[in-house]
Each structure stands twice: as structure tokens, then as C-alpha cells.
Design a protein around this motif. Structure first.
Motif, mmCIF file in Angstrom:
data_model
loop_
_atom_site.group_PDB
_atom_site.id
_atom_site.type_symbol
_atom_site.label_atom_id
_atom_site.label_comp_id
_atom_site.label_asym_id
_atom_site.label_seq_id
_atom_site.Cartn_x
_atom_site.Cartn_y
_atom_site.Cartn_z
ATOM 1 N N PHE A 53 -19.771 -25.786 -34.816
ATOM 2 C CA PHE A 53 -19.519 -24.437 -34.299
ATOM 3 C C PHE A 53 -18.029 -24.100 -34.223
ATOM 4 C CE2 PHE A 53 -23.916 -24.723 -33.023
ATOM 5 C CZ PHE A 53 -24.359 -23.417 -33.105
ATOM 6 N N GLY A 85 -29.679 -30.163 -47.117
ATOM 7 C CA GLY A 85 -31.042 -30.216 -46.593
ATOM 8 C C GLY A 85 -31.169 -30.839 -45.211
ATOM 9 N N THR A 94 -32.890 -28.357 -42.872
ATOM 10 C CA THR A 94 -34.298 -28.242 -43.283
ATOM 11 C C THR A 94 -35.101 -29.436 -42.754
ATOM 12 O OG1 THR A 94 -33.532 -27.132 -45.267
ATOM 13 C CG2 THR A 94 -35.816 -27.886 -45.282
ATOM 14 N N GLN A 97 -26.406 -16.796 -37.117
ATOM 15 C CA GLN A 97 -26.382 -15.882 -38.259
ATOM 16 C C GLN A 97 -27.831 -15.532 -38.582
ATOM 17 O OE1 GLN A 97 -23.926 -18.740 -40.710
ATOM 18 N NE2 GLN A 97 -23.244 -16.794 -41.538
ATOM 19 N N TYR A 132 -32.804 -18.549 -40.302
ATOM 20 C CA TYR A 132 -34.065 -19.112 -39.815
ATOM 21 C C TYR A 132 -35.351 -18.538 -40.410
ATOM 22 C CZ TYR A 132 -31.354 -21.778 -36.502
ATOM 23 O OH TYR A 132 -30.470 -22.664 -35.949
ATOM 24 N N ARG A 181 -36.434 -18.668 -43.348
ATOM 25 C CA ARG A 181 -37.074 -19.626 -44.266
ATOM 26 C C ARG A 181 -37.885 -20.675 -43.508
ATOM 27 N NH1 ARG A 181 -32.963 -20.968 -47.783
ATOM 28 N NH2 ARG A 181 -31.704 -19.378 -46.781
HETATM 29 C C1 LIG Z 1 -26.436 -23.418 -40.383
HETATM 30 C C2 LIG Z 1 -26.381 -24.933 -40.636
HETATM 31 C C3 LIG Z 1 -27.101 -25.639 -39.473
HETATM 32 C C4 LIG Z 1 -27.124 -25.182 -41.946
HETATM 33 O O1 LIG Z 1 -27.266 -26.591 -42.137
HETATM 34 P P1 LIG Z 1 -27.469 -27.235 -43.582
HETATM 35 O O2 LIG Z 1 -27.836 -28.659 -43.385
HETATM 36 O O3 LIG Z 1 -26.307 -26.924 -44.424
HETATM 37 O O4 LIG Z 1 -28.743 -26.421 -44.107
HETATM 38 P P2 LIG Z 1 -29.679 -26.845 -45.317
HETATM 39 O O5 LIG Z 1 -28.919 -27.645 -46.306
HETATM 40 O O6 LIG Z 1 -30.933 -27.456 -44.780
HETATM 41 O O7 LIG Z 1 -30.005 -25.404 -45.897
HETATM 42 C C5 LIG Z 1 -31.293 -24.954 -46.136
HETATM 43 C C6 LIG Z 1 -31.249 -23.623 -46.830
HETATM 44 O O8 LIG Z 1 -30.695 -22.661 -45.942
HETATM 45 C C7 LIG Z 1 -29.573 -22.022 -46.543
HETATM 46 N N1 LIG Z 1 -28.587 -21.803 -45.489
HETATM 47 C C8 LIG Z 1 -28.066 -22.735 -44.695
HETATM 48 N N2 LIG Z 1 -27.189 -22.166 -43.862
HETATM 49 C C9 LIG Z 1 -27.170 -20.855 -44.150
HETATM 50 C C10 LIG Z 1 -26.440 -19.766 -43.651
HETATM 51 N N3 LIG Z 1 -25.546 -19.908 -42.671
HETATM 52 N N4 LIG Z 1 -26.689 -18.544 -44.170
HETATM 53 C C11 LIG Z 1 -27.575 -18.384 -45.175
HETATM 54 N N5 LIG Z 1 -28.278 -19.412 -45.694
HETATM 55 C C12 LIG Z 1 -28.083 -20.625 -45.194
HETATM 56 C C13 LIG Z 1 -29.087 -23.016 -47.578
HETATM 57 O O9 LIG Z 1 -28.368 -22.379 -48.596
HETATM 58 C C14 LIG Z 1 -30.359 -23.622 -48.051
HETATM 59 O O10 LIG Z 1 -30.973 -22.750 -48.973
HETATM 60 P P3 LIG Z 1 -31.496 -23.273 -50.354
HETATM 61 O O11 LIG Z 1 -32.541 -24.291 -49.984
HETATM 62 O O12 LIG Z 1 -32.035 -22.051 -51.015
HETATM 63 O O13 LIG Z 1 -30.296 -23.859 -51.037
HETATM 64 C C15 LIG Z 1 -24.928 -25.467 -40.747
HETATM 65 O O14 LIG Z 1 -24.274 -24.778 -41.779
HETATM 66 C C16 LIG Z 1 -24.139 -25.340 -39.465
HETATM 67 O O15 LIG Z 1 -24.095 -26.256 -38.671
HETATM 68 N N6 LIG Z 1 -23.494 -24.162 -39.240
HETATM 69 C C17 LIG Z 1 -22.665 -23.922 -38.069
HETATM 70 C C18 LIG Z 1 -23.449 -23.958 -36.764
HETATM 71 C C19 LIG Z 1 -24.595 -22.969 -36.760
HETATM 72 O O16 LIG Z 1 -24.439 -21.811 -37.135
HETATM 73 N N7 LIG Z 1 -25.777 -23.444 -36.326
HETATM 74 C C20 LIG Z 1 -26.967 -22.627 -36.205
HETATM 75 C C21 LIG Z 1 -27.068 -22.292 -34.762
HETATM 76 S S1 LIG Z 1 -28.246 -21.075 -34.375
#
Ligand SMILES: CC(C)(COP(=O)(O)OP(=O)(O)OC[C@H]1O[C@@H](n2cnc3c(N)ncnc32)[C@H](O)[C@@H]1OP(=O)(O)O)[C@@H](O)C(=O)NCCC(=O)NCCS
Length: 405
Positions: free
Chosen positions: A20, A86, A89, A114, A118, A120
Motif C-alpha cells: 500500500f 497470480g 488470485t 481500485q 475484484y 473477476r
Molecule cells: C492488487 C494486488 C493485490 C494484485 O495482486 P497480484 O498478485 O498482482 O494479482 P494477480 O496476479 O492475481 O492478478 C490477477 C488478475 O487481476 C489483474 N489485476 C491485478 N491487480 C489489478 C489492478 N490493480 N487493476 C486491474 N487489474 C488488476 C491482473 O492483471 C490479473 O489479470 P489477468 O489474469 O487477466 O492477467 C496488488 O497489485 C497489490 O498489492 N496492490 C496494492 C495494494 C492493494 O491495492 N490491495 C487491494 C486492497 S483492496
């Protein structure tokens, strides 16, 4: 992927903190520990390194008809070094499958950092919220605004007034979908803290109470900051954090107290419900300068139990063909009979086909299924079925969770 031990809490915090880009002192995360249950914290590892985290809070949340157990998903993060591989996921899969196996909550809820993340995983945008920026000079009420001469305002210390705050919050909560019960720890660690970090450049947490001889009937929690412009004209600001009242006159008086604060020219009211009565009280509602965005996201973990756990605004008896690749136990046709509060698998032909996130979005009653159908997300096989389900699932008042968890 596995649940963590107490000794791994600092590592869990470190992942979240990094994901974050957090600016708060790390110790502030320890407050969160008071409301989290250690056995509901899940982490992903790369070898010995913790690289992802997710938590579920055990909540009682109001849905149409009253409160039910809901899993409040929070503290979701993946290390920047491991993103887009992933990990999220896998965490979501494990968490939702785990909730299904435990059988405690049929519904999961979250606030999204964002909006694109979620959907998906089957979460639907179930509630909206409004931010207001109200110039105090434009905050005159309509002549029909309620007033009760028995009411007066009292300046109170938030912690001293906690019993009154809780009583009013708990009186409002069961009537509005999305509102959730706050434990002692939640009030102490999430609502009342008042460090420099919590203040964010504003003054201390302040509390105004509207009361009569029988006791408190409404309250506001807010922060304020005095200021003067280059001409010496006062231009202080107020940030309203929450405002609840048990009746219209108390509600109007607390708002007046916030809007009439001396030396302040603007009130920023964040995360208000979309049907906030203030929209009726202001003579010039354009002065709200409202900004709109998503509030709670809802995931039906177990569609049958979830649909049987809420009340409906109109009778419906129809077969839904639910699409749910992420939680396959929900996929397929089920018959919803609202009068009997039952939802069960069936072999009968479908009246409607819809994805589980659209059903989740409509679950709290604030998202029109008709609009989802107009967006091409719902298919109607029996004429009238869409209208029937849309009318049944709609609810008044609008859903809203108030505070982000
Ligand atoms: C958001 C977060 C948890 C995603 O984790 P990650 O391990 O990279 O996610 P995954 O690899 O499992 O992604 C799964 C799918 O979601 C998509 N995705 C992941 N984060 C996304 C985002 N911020 N916006 C749009 N799509 C996103 C990926 O592109 C992927 O899609 P695909 O399968 O078509 O390629 C990570 O980027 C993070 O920690 N962000 C900052 C903290 C945050 O925002 N947490 C959520 C709190 S509510």
C-alpha cells in the motif's frame, strides 16, 4: 499459502505496508491486530518469504431485512516484487473456498482500493457513496427543515461520549443494509484514535451531540482546522467523519452544528450515503458539490444461503441460472421463492441467466438489475422475470457501510 501464526504478524504487516506504500507509523498497524482474528489471516509465501496477505473479519452486517454474519475481507496485498503472477488470485481462491467450507458466512464484503480488481473474483459493486464539499455560505436549510425546541447541542469529548455514540449507531445500524456492528475494539482502534497520523493535518477528533432531557438523539464526529486567507478573512475547514441521528430533528440540528462552525467556510463530508437526507435539507442542493464512487463490494459465497437470508421488497418465484467459474458450487440453476425464503438447486428451465457478481451487486438492494440487464449483463428467458427479480431485490434505504474496513 497458509494461515499465519501470531509470531508472523510483523511480516504480515510488512507485506501490507509495502503493497500500500503506507505512510503511517508501523505501530498503527498493531491497532488493526486488535480487530483481526489470527486464524483468519492468510498469507502466500515464496520459499520462506511472505509475499501476499489477505484477512477476513467476522462481522454482523445488515442486509435487507436485518443483520446476518458476513466475512469482511481486508488487508489484501502482494509484494511489488511478486505482483501479476497470480498471488492475489491464489489468495482469493483459497479464501473463498475456505469460507465456503467453514460455512459460517454466506456473504463476503470488502472495500476496494481500485474498482477494477475484484469483479473477476465474483464481487459486485453493491453500494455507492457520496463525498460532499459544502461551502458554509451555501448551506441554508429549506423552510420545512424539522426543528425541535427541546433539542440542544453539546460539545463532548468523543471518548467520554462513547456510550451515547454506540447507542445511536446501534439504533440506526439494523435499518440500513451495509452497516456493520462495531465491537469495543473496533470503536477503540478505528473510530476514536487521535494521533498526529489520524489527524492528517487537521485538529483533534471532535464530537457534537444533539440531546434533550431524555438523552442523546444524534451525533457528529469531525475534525476542524482554523485558517485565514491573505486578506485576513477566516477560511477554516471542517472534515465530517460520521453523523448519525435517531430522528429527523436531531439529524438536522447536528448537521447545522457542523455547518455553522465559526471561522469555517467549507465542510468536507466524506463517504455519505447516496440517499443522505441532507440532500433534501439544503435549500440549494447543488452546493453539496457531490462526488460519487463505489462503497461496499459484495460476493455471494454461497448463493442459495445468501439469497435465502435476506428479505425481499416484492414476491418473486423464479429460476436463476447463475454463472460462477470462481466458486463452481454456485453455478447452475436454482429456484428462488421469496415468500418461503428458500433458494435451492433445480432442474427447471431458467427464467434469467446472470453472473454471480451482478447478483452480489444487487444483494444489498441498491443496484438495479434492470440497469445491469440494459448493460447486457443479464439475459431474460421468460418475459417479466427481470422486472420480478429487480422489484424483489430493490430495497430502501440505500446500502452504505459508512467506514472503510
Ligand atoms: C492488487 C494486488 C493485490 C494484485 O495482486 P497480484 O498478485 O498482482 O494479482 P494477480 O496476479 O492475481 O492478478 C490477477 C488478475 O487481476 C489483474 N489485476 C491485478 N491487480 C489489478 C489492478 N490493480 N487493476 C486491474 N487489474 C488488476 C491482473 O492483471 C490479473 O489479470 P489477468 O489474469 O487477466 O492477467 C496488488 O497489485 C497489490 O498489492 N496492490 C496494492 C495494494 C492493494 O491495492 N490491495 C487491494 C486492497 S483492496
Amino acid at each position: 499459502m497458509r494461515p499465519i501464526e501470531e509470531s508472523e504478524w510483523p511480516a504480515f504487516v510488512a507485506v501490507d505496508y509495502e503493497a500500500f506504500s503506507a505512510t503511517y507509523p508501523v505501530e498503527i498497524a498493531d491497532r488493526w491486530r486488535e480487530v483481526l482474528e489470527i486464524d483468519r489471516l492468510l498469507s502466500a509465501f515464496d520459499g520462506d518469504l511472505m509475499v501476499g496477505c489477505a484477512a477476513a473479519l467476522s462481522f454482523e452486517m445488515t442486509v435487507p431485512g436485518g443483520p446476518i454474519p458476513v466475512a469482511g475481507v481486508t488487508s489484501v496485498g502482494v509484494l511489488p516484487s511478486h505482483r501479476r503472477r497470480g498471488v492475489l488470485t491464489a489468495l482469493m481462491t483459497r479464501q473463498l473456498h475456505g469460507l465456503h467450507e467453514e460455512g459460517r458466512e454466506a456473504v463476503a464484503a470488502l472495500y476496494a482500493s481500485q474498482a477494477a480488481i475484484y469483479g473477476r473474483f465474483g464481487y459486485g459493486r453493491a453500494a455507492d457513496t457520496l463525498n460532499f464539499r459544502i461551502p458554509t455560505h451555501g448551506s441554508v436549510f429549506t423552510r420545512s427543515a424539522p426543528a425541535d425546541p427541546a433539542l440542544r447541542l453539546r460539545v463532548a469529548g468523543p471518548a467520554d461520549a462513547l456510550a451515547d455514540l454506540r447507542r445511536i449507531y446501534d439504533a440506526v445500524r439494523p435499518g440500513r443494509p451495509g452497516m456493520y456492528a462495531r465491537s469495543d475494539g473496533y470503536w477503540r482502534t478505528e473510530i476514536l484514535p487521535d494521533t498526529e497520523h489520524d489527524r492528517g493535518g487537521m485538529g483533534p477528533l471532535r464530537c457534537l451531540i444533539a440531546e434533550d432531557a431524555t438523552g442523546a438523539r444524534g451525533y457528529a464526529l469531525f475534525r476542524a482546522k482554523a485558517g485565514w486567507d491573505e486578506h485576513g478573512v477566516p477560511d477554516g475547514e471542517v472534515r465530517l467523519l460520521e453523523l448519525f441521528a435517531s430522528d429527523p430533528a436531531a439529524y438536522a440540528l447536528v448537521w447545522r452544528g457542523v455547518l455553522d462552525r465559526d471561522l469555517c467556510t467549507v465542510v468536507h463530508a466524506e463517504r455519505r450515503p447516496v440517499d443522505d437526507p441532507i440532500t433534501h435539507l439544503l435549500a440549494e442542493p447543488r452546493q453539496l458539490h457531490a462526488g460519487w464512487f463505489d462503497d461496499l463490494w459484495i460476493r455471494l459465497v454461497d448463493v442459495d444461503r445468501a439469497l435465502a437470508s435476506r428479505a425481499y421488497a416484492a414476491p418473486a418465484d423464479l429460476v436463476l441460472d447463475v454463472q460462477d467459474e470462481f466458486c463452481p458450487w454456485n453455478a447452475g440453476r436454482r429456484r428462488l421463492v421469496t415468500d418461503k425464503a428458500s433458494c435451492e438447486p433445480t432442474g427447471a428451465p431458467a427464467d434469467l441467466t446472470l453472473p454471480v457478481d451482478v447478483l452480489g451487486a444487487a444483494y444489498l438492494g441498491g443496484r438495479s438489475l434492470r440497469a445491469a440487464a440494459d448493460a447486457g449483463l443479464v439475459r431474460e428467458h421468460r418475459p417479466g422475470a427481470l422486472r420480478e427479480l429487480s422489484a424483489a431485490m430493490a430495497w430502501d434505504p440505500a446500502p452504505w457501510g459508512c467506514r472503510v474496513f
